[in-house]
Design an enzyme around this catalytic site. Structure first.
Site, PDB file in Angstrom:
ATOM      1  N   SER A 103      15.148 -66.937  77.384  1.00 27.50           N
ATOM      2  CA  SER A 103      14.505 -65.886  78.163  1.00 27.50           C
ATOM      3  C   SER A 103      15.561 -65.221  79.018  1.00 27.50           C
ATOM      4  O   SER A 103      16.464 -65.887  79.536  1.00 27.50           O
ATOM      5  CB  SER A 103      13.421 -66.509  79.038  1.00 27.50           C
ATOM      6  OG  SER A 103      13.156 -65.664  80.137  1.00 27.50           O
TER       7      SER A 103
ATOM      8  N   LYS B 104      14.141 -71.651  79.547  1.00 30.60           N
ATOM      9  CA  LYS B 104      13.297 -71.475  78.359  1.00 30.60           C
ATOM     10  C   LYS B 104      14.052 -71.635  77.031  1.00 30.60           C
ATOM     11  O   LYS B 104      15.186 -71.206  76.896  1.00 30.60           O
ATOM     12  CB  LYS B 104      12.655 -70.068  78.377  1.00 30.60           C
ATOM     13  CG  LYS B 104      11.661 -69.840  79.505  1.00 30.60           C
ATOM     14  CD  LYS B 104      10.420 -70.705  79.394  1.00 30.60           C
ATOM     15  CE  LYS B 104       9.474 -70.218  78.326  1.00 30.60           C
ATOM     16  NZ  LYS B 104       8.916 -68.911  78.634  1.00 30.60           N
TER      17      LYS B 104
ATOM     18  N   GLU C 262       6.497 -68.508  66.085  1.00 32.58           N
ATOM     19  CA  GLU C 262       5.637 -67.437  66.590  1.00 32.58           C
ATOM     20  C   GLU C 262       5.664 -66.208  65.679  1.00 32.58           C
ATOM     21  O   GLU C 262       4.649 -65.555  65.465  1.00 32.58           O
ATOM     22  CB  GLU C 262       6.064 -67.052  68.006  1.00 32.58           C
ATOM     23  CG  GLU C 262       5.745 -68.149  69.011  1.00 32.58           C
ATOM     24  CD  GLU C 262       6.413 -67.886  70.345  1.00 32.58           C
ATOM     25  OE1 GLU C 262       5.783 -67.283  71.211  1.00 32.58           O
ATOM     26  OE2 GLU C 262       7.582 -68.262  70.505  1.00 32.58           O
TER      27      GLU C 262
END
Ligand code: ARG
Length: 475
Positions: A292, A298, A305
């Site tokens: 991130s 992160k 996804e």
């Protein structure tokens, strides 16, 4: 029958711009040209188009419609065009609408009148249907190979983890212990059905429309069987009106592809859950994750996804194809030109997803058995085993269920698992419990007891993996 006389001199300019413009008093508008043209995407059909043309020309020569000299010129010209396309030298022109007219125009430029004779006894309507089927057949074969690689990766990992205990879930609540291998083989079972579906659909892709011409068939003496054999088609499309307008084969493929994507998406969803720090059942290698830009801690499971997200596209393509067909009267309508982009994107998206998931499973997925085991120990996963134990001692199942529910509540209050309760506590709920109960309450005892085909016992998982491996070579 009469042979059409051949003059084999190259004659580049003689073909009317689009092969049909003689009837029109003015050129197509710029906007219409862009709106109408499909060459930007249907040029992917080029090698199928050339193969179809060669088979058609050879058949016409064999039945005497084309001279041997014309056939030789067509063969030479198409070979040259194939090379030009491969080398990236071919000049595609929107003014020539589509892949078919682009190639035919170039052929005529290269070999003259023979090029113009190629379109005898055919129409772009049966031509495009043939090309699309040839292209899709090849795509299905390539996807089947990819699917096999993913299935093999799942089987390999399942075999390694035939004994690795994890919680099995229903409603995403810990339900009963299973092995990680068993869980992975559930996906292999889905993909094995997918392979069956692709193979089944392939037999309906693999039928020849050529010979149907525009819609009604042709008055020339043709030999469709010969064309089918040369192109490897299993059968002829049986009705010319249906043959030029049918896109069932594309819809069926898109449906099979959508279902494969749904299976990949379910697996992707598990990867998202398993790799979240709360679960920590697996780690995904850094090279498959993103960070991130704002939260330094992160590690996002983007592959999973994206696979989940791309499933939406493929399902959309299936819907697009169904809606494309639903209001078309017989026979061919230009609507059908809209079948290509959904079909191509379905194949591309599926191929990408299969490739990256296979690579991830083979090289970038590290299961964390301790975390799986800890989760299985926490959720009273062996409650059903305790009930089954009581049933074996003579208690009716419904009573056993009730007794165990109370024992679970008690353990929860004490902050321990069922196996952590002293024997005396368990006997308070059911006096017929004895020392043997602790064998049943272990995670190993639980999975080992599900020892039948389709069950999660490690021995069964190993047998299932072996059977799946054997089946791999059959689909
Ligand atoms: N580009 C067209 C398609 O993809 C080829 C067939 C055109 N046929 C016609 N009669 N205009 O469907």
């Amino acid at each position: 029958m009469s042979k059409i006389k051949s003059r084999n001199k190259p004659d580049a300019g003689a073909l009317p711009a689009r092969g049909w413009s003689g009837r029109f008093g003015e050129p197509m508008s710029e906007r219409m040209q862009r709106f109408n043209a499909s060459v930007d995407f249907d040029r992917r059909l080029a090698s199928a188009d050339i193969a179809g043309s060669l088979a058609h020309a050879r058949m016409l020569a064999a039945t005497g419609v084309l001279s041997a000299a014309d056939l030789a010129a067509i063969e030479r010209g198409l070979k040259e065009i194939e090379g030009e396309i491969e080398r990236g030298e071919f000049v595609w022109t929107r003014a020539l609408e589509d892949v078919h007219l682009n190639i035919e125009h170039r052929l005529t430029a290269l070999v003259g009148d023979a090029g113009k004779r190629l379109h005898t006894a055919r129409s772009r309507n049966d031509q495009v249907a043939t090309d699309t089927r040839l292209w899709l057949r090849e795509a299905v074969d390539a996807l089947t190979v990819q699917l096999r690689a993913l299935r093999k990766a799942l089987i390999d990992l399942a075999e390694t983890h035939a004994d690795t205990i994890m919680p099995g879930f229903t409603h995403l609540q810990v339900a009963q212990p299973v092995t990680f291998g068993h869980h992975l083989l559930a996906y292999e079972a889905m993909l094995a059905r997918d392979a069956e579906r692709l193979a089944d659909g392939r037999s309906r892709i693999n039928r020849l429309p050529l010979g149907s011409a525009a819609l009604a068939g042709t008055s020339y003496p043709i030999d469709r069987q010969r064309v089918a054999e040369e192109l490897g088609f299993e059968a002829l499309c049986s009705n010319s009106l249906d043959a030029v307008s049918d896109r069932d084969f594309a819809v069926e493929f898109a449906a099979a592809a959508a279902l494969i994507m749904v299976h990949l998406s379910r697996f992707a969803e598990e990867l998202v859950i398993w790799s979240s720090p709360r679960f920590g059942f697996v780690t995904v290698a850094d090279r498959f994750c993103t960070g991130s830009s704002i939260m330094p801690q992160k590690r996002n499971p983007d592959v999973a996804e994206l696979v989940r997200g791309k499933t939406a596209r493929v399902i959309g393509h299936l819907t697009a194809l169904l809606v494309l067909m639903k209001a078309q009267p017989l026979a061919y309508n230009k609507d059908n030109q809209e079948d290509k982009e959904p079909l191509f994107d379905t194949v591309d998206t599926l191929a990408d997803c299969l490739a990256i998931l296979t690579e991830l499973i083979e090289t970038g997925l590290t299961p964390v058995p301790e975390r799986m085991r800890a989760a299985a120990s926490e959720g009273f996963a062996t409650a059903t085993d305790l009930a089954d134990y009581l049933v074996r001692k003579g208690m009716p199942f419904r009573d056993a269920h009730e007794v165990v529910a109370r024992a679970v509540r008690h353990a929860e209050q004490k902050g321990c698992d069922l196996a952590g309760l002293p024997l005396a506590d368990l006997q308070r709920f059911a006096p017929l419990v004895d020392e043997g109960v602790f064998r049943v309450l272990t995670l190993e005892g639980s999975v080992a007891s599900r020892d039948h085909p389709g069950g999660t016992a490690p021995a069964q998982v190993r047998a299932a993996a072996k059977a799946a491996r054997a089946a791999l070579d059959r689909t």
